[in-house]
Design an enzyme around this catalytic site. Structure first.
Site, PDB file in Angstrom:
ATOM      1  N   SER A   7       0.841  -1.197   0.000  1.00  0.00           N
ATOM      2  CA  SER A   7       0.000   0.000   0.000  1.00  0.00           C
ATOM      3  C   SER A   7       0.877   1.248   0.000  1.00  0.00           C
ATOM      4  O   SER A   7       1.671   1.458   0.920  1.00  0.00           O
ATOM      5  CB  SER A   7      -0.897   0.023   1.239  1.00  0.00           C
ATOM      6  OG  SER A   7      -1.442   1.326   1.391  1.00  0.00           O
ATOM      7  N   HIS A  32      -1.142  -1.211  -4.335  1.00  0.00           N
ATOM      8  CA  HIS A  32      -2.421  -0.969  -3.654  1.00  0.00           C
ATOM      9  C   HIS A  32      -2.555   0.531  -3.378  1.00  0.00           C
ATOM     10  O   HIS A  32      -1.727   1.125  -2.698  1.00  0.00           O
ATOM     11  CB  HIS A  32      -2.459  -1.776  -2.352  1.00  0.00           C
ATOM     12  CG  HIS A  32      -3.782  -1.738  -1.647  1.00  0.00           C
ATOM     13  ND1 HIS A  32      -4.853  -2.527  -2.004  1.00  0.00           N
ATOM     14  CD2 HIS A  32      -4.200  -0.989  -0.608  1.00  0.00           C
ATOM     15  CE1 HIS A  32      -5.869  -2.278  -1.203  1.00  0.00           C
ATOM     16  NE2 HIS A  32      -5.513  -1.335  -0.340  1.00  0.00           N
ATOM     17  N   ASP A  34      -4.787   3.472  -1.859  1.00  0.00           N
ATOM     18  CA  ASP A  34      -5.869   3.729  -0.901  1.00  0.00           C
ATOM     19  C   ASP A  34      -6.463   5.116  -1.114  1.00  0.00           C
ATOM     20  O   ASP A  34      -5.821   6.133  -0.856  1.00  0.00           O
ATOM     21  CB  ASP A  34      -5.326   3.613   0.532  1.00  0.00           C
ATOM     22  CG  ASP A  34      -5.110   2.167   0.936  1.00  0.00           C
ATOM     23  OD1 ASP A  34      -6.050   1.368   0.779  1.00  0.00           O
ATOM     24  OD2 ASP A  34      -4.006   1.836   1.402  1.00  0.00           O
ATOM     25  N   MET A  36      -9.232   7.763  -0.009  1.00  0.00           N
ATOM     26  CA  MET A  36     -10.086   8.098   1.146  1.00  0.00           C
ATOM     27  C   MET A  36     -10.688   9.479   0.960  1.00  0.00           C
ATOM     28  O   MET A  36      -9.994  10.403   0.526  1.00  0.00           O
ATOM     29  CB  MET A  36      -9.252   8.100   2.424  1.00  0.00           C
ATOM     30  CG  MET A  36      -8.511   6.813   2.699  1.00  0.00           C
ATOM     31  SD  MET A  36      -7.581   6.965   4.231  1.00  0.00           S
ATOM     32  CE  MET A  36      -6.744   5.373   4.247  1.00  0.00           C
ATOM     33  N   HIS A  65      -8.301   0.864  -4.074  1.00  0.00           N
ATOM     34  CA  HIS A  65      -9.222   0.576  -2.972  1.00  0.00           C
ATOM     35  C   HIS A  65      -9.982   1.857  -2.633  1.00  0.00           C
ATOM     36  O   HIS A  65      -9.435   2.765  -2.013  1.00  0.00           O
ATOM     37  CB  HIS A  65      -8.390   0.075  -1.772  1.00  0.00           C
ATOM     38  CG  HIS A  65      -9.184  -0.208  -0.548  1.00  0.00           C
ATOM     39  ND1 HIS A  65      -8.595  -0.428   0.687  1.00  0.00           N
ATOM     40  CD2 HIS A  65     -10.519  -0.343  -0.334  1.00  0.00           C
ATOM     41  CE1 HIS A  65      -9.520  -0.665   1.587  1.00  0.00           C
ATOM     42  NE2 HIS A  65     -10.701  -0.609   1.003  1.00  0.00           N
ATOM     43  N   MET A  67     -12.201   3.855  -0.571  1.00  0.00           N
ATOM     44  CA  MET A  67     -12.864   4.015   0.735  1.00  0.00           C
ATOM     45  C   MET A  67     -13.611   5.334   0.678  1.00  0.00           C
ATOM     46  O   MET A  67     -13.245   6.330   1.309  1.00  0.00           O
ATOM     47  CB  MET A  67     -11.804   4.014   1.847  1.00  0.00           C
ATOM     48  CG  MET A  67     -11.218   2.629   2.084  1.00  0.00           C
ATOM     49  SD  MET A  67      -9.724   2.675   3.090  1.00  0.00           S
ATOM     50  CE  MET A  67      -8.526   3.000   1.803  1.00  0.00           C
ATOM     51  N   MET A 136     -11.344  -6.538   5.150  1.00  0.00           N
ATOM     52  CA  MET A 136     -10.597  -5.557   5.951  1.00  0.00           C
ATOM     53  C   MET A 136     -10.272  -6.167   7.311  1.00  0.00           C
ATOM     54  O   MET A 136     -11.162  -6.631   8.027  1.00  0.00           O
ATOM     55  CB  MET A 136     -11.423  -4.278   6.155  1.00  0.00           C
ATOM     56  CG  MET A 136     -11.606  -3.427   4.921  1.00  0.00           C
ATOM     57  SD  MET A 136     -10.073  -2.965   4.081  1.00  0.00           S
ATOM     58  CE  MET A 136      -9.202  -2.043   5.358  1.00  0.00           C
ATOM     59  N   ASP A 174      -6.462  -6.851   4.048  1.00  0.00           N
ATOM     60  CA  ASP A 174      -5.884  -5.500   4.113  1.00  0.00           C
ATOM     61  C   ASP A 174      -5.908  -4.975   5.543  1.00  0.00           C
ATOM     62  O   ASP A 174      -6.978  -4.740   6.103  1.00  0.00           O
ATOM     63  CB  ASP A 174      -6.712  -4.578   3.193  1.00  0.00           C
ATOM     64  CG  ASP A 174      -6.140  -3.173   3.095  1.00  0.00           C
ATOM     65  OD1 ASP A 174      -5.094  -2.897   3.701  1.00  0.00           O
ATOM     66  OD2 ASP A 174      -6.763  -2.353   2.387  1.00  0.00           O
TER      67      ASP A 174
HETATM   68  C1  DX5 Z   1      -6.387   1.123   5.620  1.00  0.00           C
HETATM   69  C2  DX5 Z   1      -5.909   0.887   4.221  1.00  0.00           C
HETATM   70  C3  DX5 Z   1      -4.774  -0.066   4.153  1.00  0.00           C
HETATM   71  C4  DX5 Z   1      -3.535   0.401   4.849  1.00  0.00           C
HETATM   72  C5  DX5 Z   1      -2.759  -0.803   5.270  1.00  0.00           C
HETATM   73  O1  DX5 Z   1      -7.481   1.953   5.593  1.00  0.00           O
HETATM   74  O2  DX5 Z   1      -6.954   0.366   3.426  1.00  0.00           O
HETATM   75  O3  DX5 Z   1      -4.495  -0.436   2.806  1.00  0.00           O
HETATM   76  O4  DX5 Z   1      -2.726   1.229   4.069  1.00  0.00           O
HETATM   77  O5  DX5 Z   1      -1.694  -0.387   6.043  1.00  0.00           O
HETATM   78  P1  DX5 Z   1      -0.969  -1.351   7.058  1.00  0.00           P
HETATM   79  O6  DX5 Z   1      -0.432  -2.499   6.268  1.00  0.00           O
HETATM   80  O7  DX5 Z   1       0.082  -0.469   7.625  1.00  0.00           O
HETATM   81  O8  DX5 Z   1      -1.976  -1.797   8.083  1.00  0.00           O
HETATM   82 ZN    ZN Z   2      -6.439  -0.549   1.404  1.00  0.00          ZN
END
Ligand code: DX5
Ligand code: ZN
Length: 218
Positions: A7, A32, A34, A36, A65, A67, A136, A174
């Site tokens: 990620s 990956h 993320d 948000m 991903h 979110m 998750m 994840d």
């Molecule tokens: C959390 C994200 C993850 C995050 C994982 O909201 O979706 O992808 O970056 O990070 P680690 O591996 O540090 O838990």
């Molecule tokens: Zn993620």
């Protein structure tokens, strides 16, 4: 062999091209990404313009991903930006099976994710058409959290159903995965393992990826 999806949330946002090259050289499989929005999760990270820039910077598979609320509204932006896999949350306002169909119509792969509090059975009706089911193992919104064991049985259940029915869906996990628990997580049935802080948090990306592979050789 299982797939590693580092990620970039834990990478250096001022040096994303460099940090993606590092995971590519180390033999990672997906990038990956993320996304948000400050609504579905408390944080704001990056959006479609950054995915578009990453598309120019790498030929690796962009595993995006979302979110975010209203994936139906923003989907086209992420398709145009060049995402390869687009995963949205089943809990998000605006999620529907029709959005999965739109992703497929654009020739991309579709994933759907469940948060720690959502039963995995919610994914059963759509499993035949999904390319990826994302479990998750932390509350989405932040990197660097601890793995939540509630994910264990969800992965096992998905693995069993997918294998029994012969579906083509990958199981992705994840959150909170590192060299100490990656073998266990793998034994629960995950095909694709996301790791943010375990890959980027320690300075030496190559050594970190090697450590994860050695900790879970199969
Ligand atoms: C959390 C994200 C993850 C995050 C994982 O909201 O979706 O992808 O970056 O990070 P680690 O591996 O540090 O838990
Ligand atoms: Zn993620």
């Amino acid at each position: 062999m299982w797939k590693l999806a580092p990620s970039i949330l834990s990478a250096d946002f001022a040096n994303l091209e460099r940090d993606i090259k590092k995971i590519r050289d180390a033999g990672a499989d997906y990038v990956h990404v993320d996304v948000m929005d400050g609504h579905f999760v408390p944080n704001i990270s990056i959006g479609a313009p950054v995915v578009k820039a990453l598309r120019r910077a790498t030929d690796m598979i962009l595993d995006v991903h979302l979110m975010i609320d209203r994936p139906d509204k923003y989907l086209d932006d992420f398709i145009k930006a060049g995402s390869d896999i687009i995963t949205m949350h089943i809990e998000a306002p605006g999620y529907s099976e029709e959005v999965i169909d739109r992703i497929h119509a654009a020739g991309r792969k579709a994933g759907v994710s469940v948060k720690p509090g959502t039963p995995v059975e919610a994914l059963f009706p759509i499993l035949p058409k999904l390319d990826l089911a994302l479990v998750m193992s932390v509350e989405p919104g932040f990197g660097g959290q601890s793995y939540m064991p509630v994910a264990d049985d969800k992965m096992r259940t998905l693995r069993r159903v997918i294998d029994e029915k012969g579906y083509a869906c990958e199981v992705e996990v994840d959150g909170g995965v590192g060299s100490g628990n990656i073998a266990y997580v793998r034994s629960c049935g995950a095909d694709v393992i996301v790791a943010g802080s375990a890959v980027y948090g320690k300075g030496d990306v190559d050594a970190a990826v090697r450590g994860l592979r050695e900790a879970a050789p199969v």
